[in-house]
Design a protein around this motif. Structure first.
Motif, mmCIF file in Angstrom:
data_model
loop_
_atom_site.group_PDB
_atom_site.id
_atom_site.type_symbol
_atom_site.label_atom_id
_atom_site.label_comp_id
_atom_site.label_asym_id
_atom_site.label_seq_id
_atom_site.Cartn_x
_atom_site.Cartn_y
_atom_site.Cartn_z
ATOM 1 N N UNK A 24 -23.971 -5.178 -42.554
ATOM 2 C CA UNK A 24 -24.115 -4.404 -43.614
ATOM 3 C C UNK A 24 -23.537 -2.829 -43.618
ATOM 4 N N UNK A 25 -22.749 -2.545 -42.493
ATOM 5 C CA UNK A 25 -22.310 -1.171 -42.278
ATOM 6 C C UNK A 25 -21.714 -0.978 -41.026
ATOM 7 N N UNK A 26 -21.376 0.108 -40.737
ATOM 8 C CA UNK A 26 -20.509 0.528 -39.746
ATOM 9 C C UNK A 26 -21.255 0.959 -38.542
ATOM 10 N N UNK A 27 -22.402 1.400 -38.935
ATOM 11 C CA UNK A 27 -23.366 1.823 -37.658
ATOM 12 C C UNK A 27 -24.842 1.954 -38.472
ATOM 13 N N UNK A 28 -25.630 1.089 -37.932
ATOM 14 C CA UNK A 28 -26.978 1.282 -38.599
ATOM 15 C C UNK A 28 -27.832 2.739 -38.174
ATOM 16 N N UNK A 29 -27.672 2.991 -37.043
ATOM 17 C CA UNK A 29 -28.349 4.337 -36.766
ATOM 18 C C UNK A 29 -28.087 5.325 -37.711
ATOM 19 N N UNK A 30 -26.781 5.474 -37.947
ATOM 20 C CA UNK A 30 -26.420 6.627 -38.877
ATOM 21 C C UNK A 30 -25.876 6.395 -40.409
ATOM 22 N N UNK A 31 -25.752 5.235 -40.681
ATOM 23 C CA UNK A 31 -25.384 4.933 -41.792
ATOM 24 C C UNK A 31 -26.415 3.631 -42.191
ATOM 25 N N UNK A 32 -27.725 3.733 -42.724
ATOM 26 C CA UNK A 32 -28.626 2.630 -42.972
ATOM 27 C C UNK A 32 -28.694 2.033 -44.172
ATOM 28 N N UNK A 33 -27.682 2.479 -44.987
ATOM 29 C CA UNK A 33 -27.712 1.666 -46.382
ATOM 30 C C UNK A 33 -26.792 0.440 -46.295
ATOM 31 N N UNK A 34 -27.585 -0.985 -46.606
ATOM 32 C CA UNK A 34 -26.814 -2.013 -46.314
ATOM 33 C C UNK A 34 -26.039 -2.511 -47.640
ATOM 34 N N UNK A 35 -24.688 -2.524 -47.060
ATOM 35 C CA UNK A 35 -23.638 -2.946 -48.286
ATOM 36 C C UNK A 35 -23.738 -4.467 -48.233
ATOM 37 N N UNK A 36 -24.329 -5.166 -47.848
ATOM 38 C CA UNK A 36 -24.484 -6.686 -48.055
ATOM 39 C C UNK A 36 -25.429 -6.941 -49.231
ATOM 40 N N UNK A 37 -26.677 -6.367 -49.288
ATOM 41 C CA UNK A 37 -27.520 -6.744 -50.145
ATOM 42 C C UNK A 37 -28.387 -5.638 -50.801
ATOM 43 N N UNK A 38 -28.036 -4.391 -50.490
ATOM 44 C CA UNK A 38 -28.587 -3.301 -51.386
ATOM 45 C C UNK A 38 -27.588 -2.644 -52.307
ATOM 46 N N UNK A 39 -26.335 -2.476 -51.972
ATOM 47 C CA UNK A 39 -25.539 -1.905 -52.730
ATOM 48 C C UNK A 39 -24.629 -2.756 -53.878
ATOM 49 N N UNK A 40 -24.532 -2.481 -55.058
ATOM 50 C CA UNK A 40 -23.656 -2.993 -55.856
ATOM 51 C C UNK A 40 -22.482 -2.299 -56.391
ATOM 52 N N UNK A 41 -21.380 -2.899 -55.978
ATOM 53 C CA UNK A 41 -20.003 -2.033 -56.365
ATOM 54 C C UNK A 41 -19.314 -2.998 -57.358
ATOM 55 N N UNK A 42 -18.353 -2.050 -57.854
ATOM 56 C CA UNK A 42 -17.369 -2.582 -58.638
ATOM 57 C C UNK A 42 -16.567 -3.677 -58.052
ATOM 58 N N UNK A 43 -16.629 -4.903 -58.727
ATOM 59 C CA UNK A 43 -15.844 -6.083 -57.983
ATOM 60 C C UNK A 43 -14.271 -6.239 -58.160
ATOM 61 N N UNK A 44 -13.917 -5.619 -59.270
ATOM 62 C CA UNK A 44 -12.539 -5.733 -59.392
ATOM 63 C C UNK A 44 -11.821 -7.196 -59.758
ATOM 64 N N UNK A 45 -10.525 -7.520 -59.086
ATOM 65 C CA UNK A 45 -10.164 -8.717 -59.340
ATOM 66 C C UNK A 45 -10.784 -9.928 -58.948
ATOM 67 N N UNK A 46 -11.878 -9.370 -57.845
ATOM 68 C CA UNK A 46 -12.388 -10.806 -57.394
ATOM 69 C C UNK A 46 -13.327 -11.394 -58.618
ATOM 70 N N UNK A 47 -13.392 -10.691 -59.621
ATOM 71 C CA UNK A 47 -14.251 -11.586 -60.707
ATOM 72 C C UNK A 47 -13.409 -12.266 -61.399
ATOM 73 N N UNK A 48 -11.969 -12.311 -61.175
ATOM 74 C CA UNK A 48 -11.238 -13.277 -62.390
ATOM 75 C C UNK A 48 -11.480 -14.579 -62.000
#
Length: 780
Positions: free
Chosen positions: A454-478
């Motif tokens: 989910x991120x680079x280091x859970x102790x310092x960056x606890x936001x999970x970029x697998x299931x918490x964060x929605x980001x713009x997907x760009x061309x992967x939506x094509x």
């Protein structure tokens, strides 16, 4: 002269011989008998509960311990625990012979000969006032741990505690076998550093899966700690611990468990730990474990374990009830995913930091001072410091002032934590410069998630970029656009369309403010391209033509049917990936194409068992047909073109010279020669980089970006998905392929029977005339 007669002397009667001795003996036996009676009375009073409540038969039968809940991977490894006390019980058969021998030799040499109390040891302890060792047997120590507690400094209280300890020890001996008592003792002991019980201690101090794997010298260290773990703490007093280990080895030699040569050789070894902490922020799969914790929090509320005597529902406690959570994560693949992420992200960060030295508004770009301050304000208000001070009644002014005051803190770096002094505000800016990442890997056919980073280091960056964060997907939506068009229009990857610009008019397909004319990133608009080449080169105008022909609504329906739950507005710009989605949604959706058009809901937890092995939960697969096998296969064929001639082609040869820059790539060529379907994605201003890669039995998605979209690379040289995200996928897959036990597929994607759409473009060209190759109505 008459002789004087002597005065008669008064004679005192003599005492009978031995009278004093008899009195002494009599007094001794009276005192001895009284002492025996007092001791008996002491034990009777203790057994009757006069000195405090004694354990019942049921409590002796089932001593209550807080048991950690285990998270067990699909390959049988323990990847984490939830605990109040990090205790994972083991059976006697899971103890190494070295451990058993070290314990008996050091703590209780006559363990197998007594019934809870060592008479010889007790007499010796009394005779020498404890100077030649104590008399507590292993059973007594267990009794103290389970029911008596810490020894009191008050003499009377200490004596009564000892009496209770003896009584309980004899009861334990009647209730359990020697092996069971020894196992209970080792399972109970606190070895510090969250290592409660021998199983946790073996993992944490020596990274051993079970105590059975302990070497002689390792077992000696842990047994040595039993004397006083606070004093003999390997992390704080290594020299003292080594000396204590050597004492244990000497005891093992004394009682014949090892020979003198072994003892001498082992005592020469340095103290060697393989410390693997198991705190909630330590170890492997930290982000996934937090997901499981949240999932279990919901599950226990809906699944009571029973009703208590008052008729109230009782619920499971994941920190105390010793549950076993069986998950789909493969510990080996998880390890490879984390290694790949660290390897690439550390190098990518070096290049980012290098470029930022010339950025006067670092760590942000292309925003105003007011926007920068807005980012800082939001970060301050979401921080633990702000929330804590608000709870303590501090004013807004006081809180803001505290963010300007320097304080000691530990900060993250790719070379390890750094002790420093800085203001909390400066620490916010420091952390904003770090690029983050997310990776999820899943079996398309089963839905089993095999790796989750989910991120680079859970102790310092606890936001999970697998299931918490929605980001713009760009061309992967094509691919959703292409798949919808193929499913509806039966298009072939070999069909061609013009690259020329297309304008979608006002009020058409959700565009309500002005006409929309998408541009190609390379500025090229002449000629025609096959659909396969168009997707490989991510040509925007051709994606727009497809969308204009079929409309956005069916594209949205397809995405939703493949598991996307985030909101997607049916507007024209979705064909270029303007929508924000979660990485977990993208992996689940892409897996549908690899699974012949069947969506399988991602599965993380397969079953839950209680401490006795009773199954409490068993997952039920959720699947549904989304598109035809034919459309799914053709879409996969299109995405294979991305790795054959498009932005993913570096998977075939490794990083190109243009991107083979020090501090960014590993320098190792990837050189994959097996079929791979994939798609890169790069969003506006290079703020998000994506790569979705598929082989027949594994779909893996990677996202890389910063916490704020204002933090990004200046150009697409480094700010594109092929440079930011693709290398993590490549490094991960290379590690997976090197591990032959994983059986990650290198085969071709299965071709459905009766395929009516031609995917071989050479055969396609033979079957039609040039005029038939272009549909005037379709190509607009």
């Amino acid at each position: 002269m008459a002789k004087a007669t002597p005065k008669s002397r008064k004679r005192t009667p003599k005492k009978k011989a031995g009278t004093s001795t008899l009195k002494f003996i009599k007094a001794f036996w009276i005192a001895f008998g009284t002492g025996i009676l007092l001791v008996i009375l002491l034990f009777l009073l203790a057994s009757w509960g006069a000195f405090g409540e004694m354990p019942t038969f049921e409590e002796l039968e089932n001593p209550q311990n807080d048991l950690a809940t285990q998270i067990i991977s699909s390959d049988g490894a323990q990847i984490g625990t939830f605990f109040k006390e990090n205790r994972t019980p083991v059976s006697y058969n899971e103890l190494s012979e070295n451990l058993v021998h070290a314990l008996v030799a050091t703590e209780d040499a006559r363990y197998y000969d007594h019934s809870g109390i060592d008479a010889r040891g007790t007499i010796r302890a009394f005779a020498f006032l404890g100077k030649k060792g104590g008399a507590s047997t292993i059973t007594q120590q267990l009794a103290r741990q389970l029911f008596v507690g810490v020894r009191s400094r008050n003499i009377f209280a200490a004596i009564t505690q000892k009496a209770k300890e003896w009584v309980i020890a004899t009861r334990l001996e009647r209730q359990y076998t020697k092996e069971e008592i020894m196992t209970m003792y080792l399972n109970k002991y606190d070895f510090l550093n969250q290592a409660i019980g021998i199983s946790s201690a073996s993992r944490i101090y020596f990274n051993r899966d079970t105590p059975k794997d302990l070497k002689i010298e390792e077992a000696a260290v842990l047994v040595g700690m039993l004397k006083n773990s606070s004093l003999f703490n390997p992390l704080r007093r290594p020299e003292l611990v080594k000396d204590r280990r050597d004492v244990v080895l000497s005891q093992m030699a004394k009682y014949g468990y090892i020979n003198t040569a072994q003892k001498d050789s082992l005592q020469q070894l340095p103290l060697k730990l393989d410390y693997a902490p198991e705190g909630h922020s330590d170890g492997t799969a930290t982000y996934f474990r937090e997901f499981v914790r949240s999932w279990m929090g919901d599950w226990v509320k809906k699944n009571p374990k029973g009703v208590n005597e008052e008729g109230e529902e009782e619920f499971f406690n994941i920190y105390r009830d010793g549950l076993r959570i069986n998950v789909t994560i493969d510990s080996r693949m998880q390890k490879y995913a984390e290694e790949a992420t660290r390897e690439h992200m550390a190098n990518l960060q070096k290049e980012f930091d290098k470029q930022e030295t010339k950025n006067k508004t670092t760590p942000f770009r292309d925003i105003t001072k007011a926007e920068t301050q807005g980012i800082i304000n939001r970060a301050m208000k979401s921080s633990a410091r702000w929330k804590s001070m608000v709870a303590n009644g501090k004013s807004d002014k006081e809180i803001r002032k505290s963010f300007e005051e320097k304080t000691e803190m530990k900060i993250f770096s790719w070379k390890g934590e750094i002790d420093t002094i800085m203001t909390p505000k400066d620490s916010i800016l420091y952390y904003k410069k770090f690029l983050r990442s997310g990776l999820m890997s899943m079996e398309p056919q089963t839905g089993h998630v095999k790796a989750w980073v989910g991120g680079i280091n859970y102790k310092h960056f606890q936001y999970d970029h697998v299931d918490q964060g929605a980001r713009q997907v760009g061309s992967t939506f094509k691919p959703f656009v292409y798949a919808t068009a193929i499913d509806q229009l039966k298009l072939s990857p070999c069909d061609t369309l013009p690259r020329s610009q297309i304008t979608i008019p006002v009020d058409s397909h959700g565009v309500v403010d002005k006409d929309w004319t998408p541009k190609n990133s390379d500025g090229e608009y002449s000629g025609y391209l096959s659909l396969k080449d168009a997707l490989a080169k991510s040509v925007n105008t051709i994606s727009a033509r497809l969308m204009d022909r079929i409309g956005p609504d069916p594209i949205v329906r397809l995405a939703q049917n493949t598991g996307v739950k985030s909101e997607i507005l049916p507007v024209a710009s979705i064909c270029l990936g303007s929508v924000d989605l979660k990485l977990s949604e993208m992996v689940g959706a892409y897996s549908t194409f690899a699974n012949q058009g069947i969506y399988t809901k991602p599965v993380m937890i397969t079953s839950i068992e209680d401490k006795n092995g009773t199954v409490l939960y068993q997952f039920v697969p959720e699947t549904r047909d989304v598109i035809s096998k034919e459309a799914a296969y053709v879409t996969i064929n299109l995405m294979e073109g991305v790795t054959q001639s498009g932005s993913g082609v570096r998977l075939r040869t490794g990083p190109s010279t243009r991107y083979d820059i020090k501090n960014v790539v590993t320098g190792h060529p990837y050189e994959f020669n097996n079929p791979i379907a994939g798609k890169t994605g790069t969003t506006q201003n290079q703020s998000d980089g994506w790569f979705m890669g598929i082989v027949p039995n594994l779909c893996t998605g990677v996202w890389v970006g910063a916490d704020d979209r204002a933090t990004h690379f200046e150009t697409t040289t480094f700010g594109q998905g092929a440079t930011m995200a693709l290398p993590i996928w490549a490094l991960y897959m290379r590690k997976c392929y090197e591990d032959k036990d994983l059986n990650v597929s290198k085969d071709a994607f299965p071709k459905p029977e009766g395929l009516t759409i031609e995917v071989d473009c050479e055969e396609f060209k033979k079957s039609i005339t040039p005029e038939e190759n272009i549909d005037d109505e379709f190509s607009l």
